[in-house]
Structure formats: C-alpha cells, structure tokens
Design an enzyme around this catalytic site. Structure first.
Site, short mmCIF file in Angstrom:
data_model
loop_
_atom_site.label_atom_id
_atom_site.label_comp_id
_atom_site.label_asym_id
_atom_site.label_seq_id
_atom_site.Cartn_x
_atom_site.Cartn_y
_atom_site.Cartn_z
N TRP A 344 0.82 -1.21 0.00
CA TRP A 344 0.00 0.00 0.00
C TRP A 344 0.86 1.27 0.00
CZ3 TRP A 344 -1.31 -4.54 2.18
CH2 TRP A 344 -2.58 -5.06 1.92
N CYS A 380 -6.63 -5.12 -1.71
CA CYS A 380 -7.78 -5.93 -1.30
C CYS A 380 -8.53 -6.59 -2.43
CB CYS A 380 -8.73 -5.10 -0.43
SG CYS A 380 -9.64 -3.81 -1.32
N HIS A 439 -13.65 -1.61 0.72
CA HIS A 439 -12.84 -2.79 1.02
C HIS A 439 -13.53 -3.99 0.39
CE1 HIS A 439 -10.16 -5.58 2.80
NE2 HIS A 439 -11.03 -6.07 3.66
N ASP A 462 -12.02 -13.12 4.54
CA ASP A 462 -11.24 -11.98 4.07
C ASP A 462 -9.76 -12.34 4.07
OD1 ASP A 462 -10.17 -9.54 3.45
OD2 ASP A 462 -11.28 -8.41 4.96
N ASN A 502 -21.01 -2.11 10.54
CA ASN A 502 -22.09 -1.53 11.35
C ASN A 502 -21.61 -0.85 12.62
OD1 ASN A 502 -24.75 -0.87 11.66
ND2 ASN A 502 -25.38 -2.83 12.54
N ASP A 504 -20.54 2.31 14.94
CA ASP A 504 -20.79 3.75 15.00
C ASP A 504 -19.44 4.47 15.04
OD1 ASP A 504 -23.46 3.29 15.02
OD2 ASP A 504 -23.74 3.72 17.16
N GLU A 551 -30.74 1.07 8.66
CA GLU A 551 -30.10 2.02 9.57
C GLU A 551 -31.13 2.79 10.38
OE1 GLU A 551 -27.17 2.56 10.52
OE2 GLU A 551 -25.86 1.55 9.08
N GLU A 556 -31.77 -2.61 14.28
CA GLU A 556 -30.37 -2.29 14.02
C GLU A 556 -29.68 -1.75 15.27
OE1 GLU A 556 -27.04 0.43 12.92
OE2 GLU A 556 -29.02 1.04 13.60
N TYR A 625 -7.06 4.11 -0.26
CA TYR A 625 -8.44 3.62 -0.13
C TYR A 625 -8.66 2.87 1.17
CZ TYR A 625 -7.26 -1.25 -1.09
OH TYR A 625 -6.76 -2.52 -1.01
#
Length: 794
Positions: A344, A380, A439, A462, A502, A504, A551, A556, A625
């Site tokens: 990167w 990625c 990603h 991943d 998800n 915050d 959302e 949620e 990115y």
C-alpha cells in the site's frame, strides 16, 4: 510360448471344481501385508493335464482324428458336451502345448491389463459432475456422487470366486484411520454416503465399475491402485496405472455442507469464470471485470498446491469451514509465504502494481511455478479475486463483495473512534481506527454445523492481511446472519467484520486533565452500498440488507448495542448527545473528474426555532483507499450563521493544482469537517471520502472472431490530465484468447487520445471477455472490457 499365457482346462468326466462360499463375493478382507499394502503377484502360466496311459498315447499318435484333444471352458471333454457348447463362440486354433503330463492344472491368475477412468471432458463422468470446463484430461469428480471406470482384465471376472478392490491414497502419509487411505470394496448394491463400488457391466474380460464417494470426503488429489486375487491363491496382484483422481466439494449434492439449491446461483458462484469487482466511493461506485479463470490450465493444480503449502493435514480438507480459513491465510504472505504480497506504499518497484492485475490466473500460476514464492503486489480487490478463484475451483460457492465506507477497528471496541485535542484538532497518533473508501472481501456459501441453527448460508472470509486471528493474518468464516444480529461471540472473527459494516463512529475530545469525553457520534457512518455482481447479469446488486437491519431501526440499534457489550468499550452508549444542527456533504452527478477542480456541496440544517452559529474547520487530505491519510492538501475555516429552521448550502472547491502532484492509488480524498455550535456547545463532525473519476479504455472488436484464427480489437484511451503521462503500458487479458501481451504505449501528452490495435487468437468458442487495464504511475483504475463473440472455425 514366451510372453503368452494359455488356459487349458482338460479334465476327466465327473471331476468338478469346488466353488467358493458366496459370502466372500466382492470382499477382500483376508489378504494384507505388514505395511498395509496388498502383496503383488507375478503372472504365471499353470497348465493342468490329465495323465494318459501308454496305449492311449500310442493310439493318439497313430490316429489323431479319433483321439483329438480339445479344451473346454467347463472342464469336460467336447464329445460329452457337444450339444451344450454348440451355441458358444468358437475357440481359435489351439497353440502348441508344453510338456506338462505330470503337473496339475491351475486357474489363470486375475490381473488388470488396463484402466479407463472415462475422464474425457465430453464423457459421462465430467458432464455429470459439472467438471467438464476444467482444462485437464485427468478425472475430476465431486464428492457424494457416483463415477464410473472400465477395467480390462486378463480373463473373465468370476463374481463368486475372484476378489477385487480399489484403493485411493492422498497426502504424504496415507492412513486408513485418517481417511487419507481409502479401500473401496465391491458390493451388490450401492448404499450411498460411503465409499463403495459395484460392477454395472461385464463383457468378456471387461468390466465397468460404478464407484460412490461420501459427501464429506477429503478434497484433493488421489493416487489410484487396483488389487485383484484369484481363487485358491495366496498372492495378490496390484495394478498401478499412474493416474490421478481429483475430488472437489459438491454444491449439487444435498448431503454436502456446501450444497446450494438454486441452479442459477450455482452457475454464477461456482461455474462463472469471470465477474465484477466494485471500487470507489458509495456515491461514485466503479466496476471492473475480473477473470477468475478457475478452469484454466494448471489452476486446479495451483489451488491444491496452496492447500499443500499450509500446515493443515490432508485429513482436515473435508471440512469447508477449515478449508476457507486456510485459504484466507494462504492467499496473503506475511505469516506463511502465501500467494500474494500486499503493498500500500505506492512504490511497486520489483513487482506489478495492484491496479495492473485484471485476473487471478497469472498470479496463481506464477506462485505454483516458482514453488511458493509470493507474487508482488496486491491490494484488497486482488486478494479477493484470488480467493474467489481458489474457492470456486475447489467447488465452494464464492463471490467478491465490496463494502463502501468500511471500518477498520484496531482495538476491538466495535466502534470507529476519532480523537481531537482541546482545540478540536485531530490527534493523528491516536487515530489508528480508519474508514476505508471501500474494502473487498468474499462471501462463501456453506452450512455451519459448528454454530447454532440458522447461522449457515453466506459466510465472510477476508484474505487481505489487516489484523491477526489466532496469531495468523486471516479472517473468517464469519456468519453473515450472526453479524446482522450482533452475535459477535460466534466463530470466526465476527467482531472485526461487524465493526467493518455496522460500527458507530464516535468522536472524542481530550479534556484538560488528559481524559477524553465523547462529544459526538455518527450512527450511519460505515457499511454502505455493500455490493456484489448480480446472478446471471453484469449488474451490481446491493446486499447491505443481508449484513444489517435498516439504519436507525430498532432492530439495528439492538444489534449494535448487543455487539458492543462484547467489545473493549461496553459503556460507550451511556451518554447520548442531543442535536439540532446537522451537516452533510453532497456530490453532484457522478462527481468530479480527474484533471479538473473538485467541487462539492456542504449542506447545513438548523432544526431549532432559534438562530445558530458555528465555525466549520475543513481539512482535505489525499488518502489511500484503506483510510490511511497521506498528506493534507488544503485547510480552511468557514463561518456559518443559520436562521431558525434554515437550510444553507455552501459551495466547496478543491483546485486541481492543490492535488495534482499528491494523488495515490484510487485517486481518493477525505474531507473532514468539524465545529462547535456557539449557542448549545453541540459538536458538529463529518468525514466524507470521494474519488476523482477516471476515463475508460474503449475496446472495439475488428471483424469476426473464429477459433484458431487471428482476430483484432482496437483500444482507445484519452489522457484526462493537463500533463504528459509517462511510460504508459496497457495490459490485455482474456480467457480463451491466446497470444495477448502487454502493449508499451510510452508517453501520452496532455489531453491526447491514443489508439492501438491488439491481435489475438481465440482458442475457445463462445462469448469471451477481453479486458484491458492501464499501468501508469500518474493515473490508476483506468480499464475497459468488451465481449468477443468467438465462432467455431469454418
């Protein structure tokens, strides 16, 4: 008679051969050696001749027509069985007989002369197992399904007396106890769910076997041998044809844990060898075609080599949960010298820039050819493309998935934390959490018997090396159902994936005593427009709803608070902050273009009945990115006065000269806004990433394309920058299109248009994708794709 064997069964009337007990039909339990292998037997010729008296010998010599000697398959002379044998095929002239008057007749040994695995790509096995697209002449099968083979024996097989079994071995130390050494018995009827074989056809010396495999069998390459034993013989014969059998996972088998019901989905997620990978920002989603190439020549061997390089023993390769976890680790290189080395830095000397790759085939072949030397370089989307290739090649349904505004939680808080000092300046040393513009990871399909019911289906895996899992750079498989519900305590790596989609974004300000107070939170900051290629089309499909509830909905919020209770900051939601002023950044149309001034709009809303005032601090920085900032290119302070219930739009401009020499991969920038409302002390904070759009490479086929004949395509590209592009290379790739090679374009002056013609030779009929990408340090993510309709040669 050297080199030939003859069967002579001359017996006195009434001397009958005893038959073996029928309970031993097709079984072979009594012959073993100390090392567990069958003992081979050399072929011998034994001839049994009835003892003759001297008078009869004289009469036979004097009058041969009266005392003709003829062989009989049933063991009696032809004079007594003329009627019985008249319908049998005639037996050819009898060869000269050895002098065996004093020896007893024995049965000819049973050996295998040849074996046909029926491995043709157009044959029954490969068609039935959906493996006919693999570019290989070996037998490639899927577990939990029958396949057939034909044997040519030295004589006719007697089901009542002869013994035969097939053996398969995989791995460096095959053991029956580990399932890596399989002994397949003959049975009268196939029962399924286990290794077994049945004779389904018999014609003279040839037999056809139907072999069944279990739905949880070990995936990999097997070596095959066939062992035979004749009646009344203590020795055995082992036939080694030096042929391989490859066994894969089977999404078509209901008992296999990777079973997928929908045929269109199997066609897309297992059999499609090209796809789309998405990048950019949520407001400016770009797409590029990726050649997965899982059926290409040498790719199956390369994928199995990746498994062999791991420390997981062959006995563990029957569990897809285990296999995808291994692949997640082996596709990257930090721990185990896996397939691809990440980079990167922007400096790709000694390797290929990540943006220049457009498929997985070259990478996997190079890794295999160079005996495990990591290929340079990847990011990625390249890690994801390779993972899709390997999983589909092995038979596990898989897809590449892009998450926009993807959080990278570094402290397992399940929140994305942003720290400011007393003067509302970012504290870069503490801001280790980041939000990537996008990603790319993978979803793979399987049951999860190791988790509570309902957690099967799509799983996140991943391969990009971000954080370690149990000491190794890997991630997953994590159940998407568990992530959606906030059940982050379920294996594997669910907390990290939950934070990506998800979490915050929590803003903290340092107090005078050095402690930090929560001053603001964004509840819809990450996990936007989660995208993958649609089934059966080139369109993008949004699958965000699979990862989280809508959302702001009660479901949620419950999921977020449930997940955070298992994080390192379980009390983060104890101090809610009231808000009556909001700030948002918007992008017009498709967004700014590379080479032009970037123009955005800042919208502020006063939701109260009283006036509000603030000063917005703006900072824009060039960003990888991954969310890592490179350099700040512009800072500003914007005073704002808002009347009661007023909405105000501020035009924000970033001149081209401010960023022209600063851009990195993906041409991404991050705009950070922060401020405090004077009247209420409410903190305003907002971060927005955006990219500068790049042009496409236009590809136009020239004339018709036929298999085996040279065809051409015209590639056109326009330099969008007001400066010269240096050392431009166009890389072209296409599955089934041979003789493609990089095109050295050289320098392209400002705003110039370049056209080149590429020649290639199609090797496969049908619709083929020709993919092109630009390799240039000054501009990235420039690519194009076109469908080439290849016809059969006339």
């Amino acid at each position: 008679m050297a080199g030939k064997a003859y069967q002579l069964n001359v017996r006195m009337p009434g001397s009958n051969m005893a038959a073996r007990d029928g309970s031993t039909v097709g079984r072979f339990h009594s012959v073993t050696a100390s090392n567990g292998h069958a003992v081979p037997e050399k072929e011998t010729v034994a001839v049994e001749v009835q003892r003759e008296g001297g008078c009869r010998r004289w009469l036979r010599k004097a009058c041969p027509c009266c005392c003709r000697r003829q062989s009989s398959l049933c063991g009696v002379n032809n004079e007594e069985n003329a009627t019985r044998d008249k319908d049998k095929p005639a037996i050819g002239p009898e060869p000269p007989q050895p002098h065996t008057e004093d020896k007893e007749l024995k049965v000819l040994p049973l050996t295998v002369r040849s074996l046909d695995l029926l491995s043709s790509k157009t044959g029954h096995n490969r068609k039935e197992h959906n493996t006919d697209q693999y570019h290989s002449n070996e037998l490639i099968i899927r577990r939990g399904q029958t396949f057939q083979m034909e044997l040519d024996l030295s004589r006719s097989f007697n089901i009542n007396t002869d013994k035969l079994h097939v053996e398969l071995k995989t791995g460096p130390l095959p053991l029956v106890s580990k399932g890596t050494h399989v002994v397949i018995p003959l049975v009268e009827e196939l029962q399924d769910l286990c290794w077994e074989a049945k004779i389904v056809e018999q014609n003279s010396n040839r037999i056809k076997l139907s072999v069944n495999s279990p739905p949880n069998g070990i995936v990999g390459q097997y070596k095959l041998t066939i062992t035979t034993q004749s009646p009344e013989s203590e020795s055995v014969s082992t036939y080694d044809p030096d042929k391989k059998i490859y066994m894969l996972f089977n999404p078509w088998c209901e008992e296999d844990s990777v079973y997928m019901e929908d045929e269109a989905e199997k066609k897309e997620y297992v059999l499609n060898d090209t796809g789309r990978i998405y990048y950019g920002t949520e407001r400016q989603i770009g797409a590029r075609t990726w050649n997965f190439g899982q059926f290409d020549e040498g790719i199956l061997e390369a994928c199995l080599y990746v498994l062999e390089k791991s420390e997981v023993p062959p006995s563990g390769r029957g569990d897809p949960v285990n296999v995808v976890r291994v692949i997640s680790a082996m596709v990257n290189s930090p721990d185990d010298r896996g397939v691809l080395q990440g980079n990167w830095s922007g400096n790709y000397v000694g390797g290929t820039p990540p943006t220049a790759w457009s498929g997985s085939v070259e990478i996997l072949k190079r890794y295999h050819r160079e005996r495990g030397l990591p290929v340079k370089y990847g990011q990625c989307w390249v890690f994801s493309g390779i993972t899709t290739t390997v999983l589909r090649c092995l038979g596990i349904p898989a897809r590449s998935v892009t998450n926009f505004q993807s959080a990278h939680d570094t402290d397992v808080s399940l929140t994305t934390d942003v720290y400011f000092d007393e003067n509302m300046e970012p504290i870069n040393s503490l801001n280790s959490d980041s939000v990537w513009n996008f990603h790319v990871w993978n979803d793979c399909w399987m049951a999860r018997p190791d988790l509570p019911p309902g957690m099967g289906g799509w799983q996140v895996v991943d391969s990009t090396p971000q954080e370690t899992s149990q000491g190794t750079f890997r991630c997953g498989p994590a159940s998407i159902s568990a992530i959606r519900a906030g059940h982050v305590y379920l294996s594997y790596d669910a907390p990290f994936v939950f934070a990506e989609v998800n979490s915050d974004k929590i803003y903290w300000q340092r107090n005078l005593d050095g402690t930090f107070s929560q001053i603001h939170s964004e509840k819809n900051a990450v996990g936007h427009c989660i995208s993958t290629k649609a089934v059966g089309s080139e369109q993008r499909v949004d699958i965000t709803h699979l990862y989280k509830h809508p959302e702001g909905s009660e479901e949620e919020r419950i999921a977020v608070e449930t997940a955070c209770r298992y994080g390192s900051k379980p009390d983060v939601y104890s101090s809610p902050v009231a808000e009556d002023v909001s700030v948002e950044v918007k992008v017009d149309g498709d967004g700014p273009c590379m080479g032009e001034d970037a123009k955005l709009k800042i919208e502020l809303k006063n939701k109260s009945n009283q006036a509000r005032s603030t000063t917005l601090h703006s900072q824009v920085a060039v960003m990888y990115y991954t969310g890592v900032l490179k350099d700040t290119v512009k800072t500003d302070k914007i005073p704002v006065e808002l009347m009661p219930n007023e909405e105000k739009v501020i035009d924000w401009v970033l001149p081209y000269h401010s960023y022209e020499d600063q851009l990195v991969d993906q041409a991404a920038l991050m705009l950070t806004l922060s401020g405090r409302v004077s009247e209420t002390k409410q903190v305003l904070a907002c971060q927005t990433s955006f990219r500068l759009r790049t042009p496409d490479i236009s590809i136009e086929p020239l004339g018709e394309a036929f298999v085996g004949k040279e065809a051409s395509a015209k590639l056109t590209f326009t330099n969008p920058l007001p400066c010269t592009l240096r050392n431009v290379v166009v890389r072209v790739e296409g599955l089934g299109l041979r003789n493609l090679h990089p095109i050295n374009v050289g320098d392209v002056v400002r705003h110039a248009t370049v056209t080149v013609t590429e020649h290639f030779i199609p090797s496969l009929a049908g619709t083929r994708k020709l993919v092109a990408s630009l390799d240039c340090k000054q501009i990235t993510q420039v690519h194009g794709v076109v469908d080439i309709i290849v016809q059969e040669s006339q």
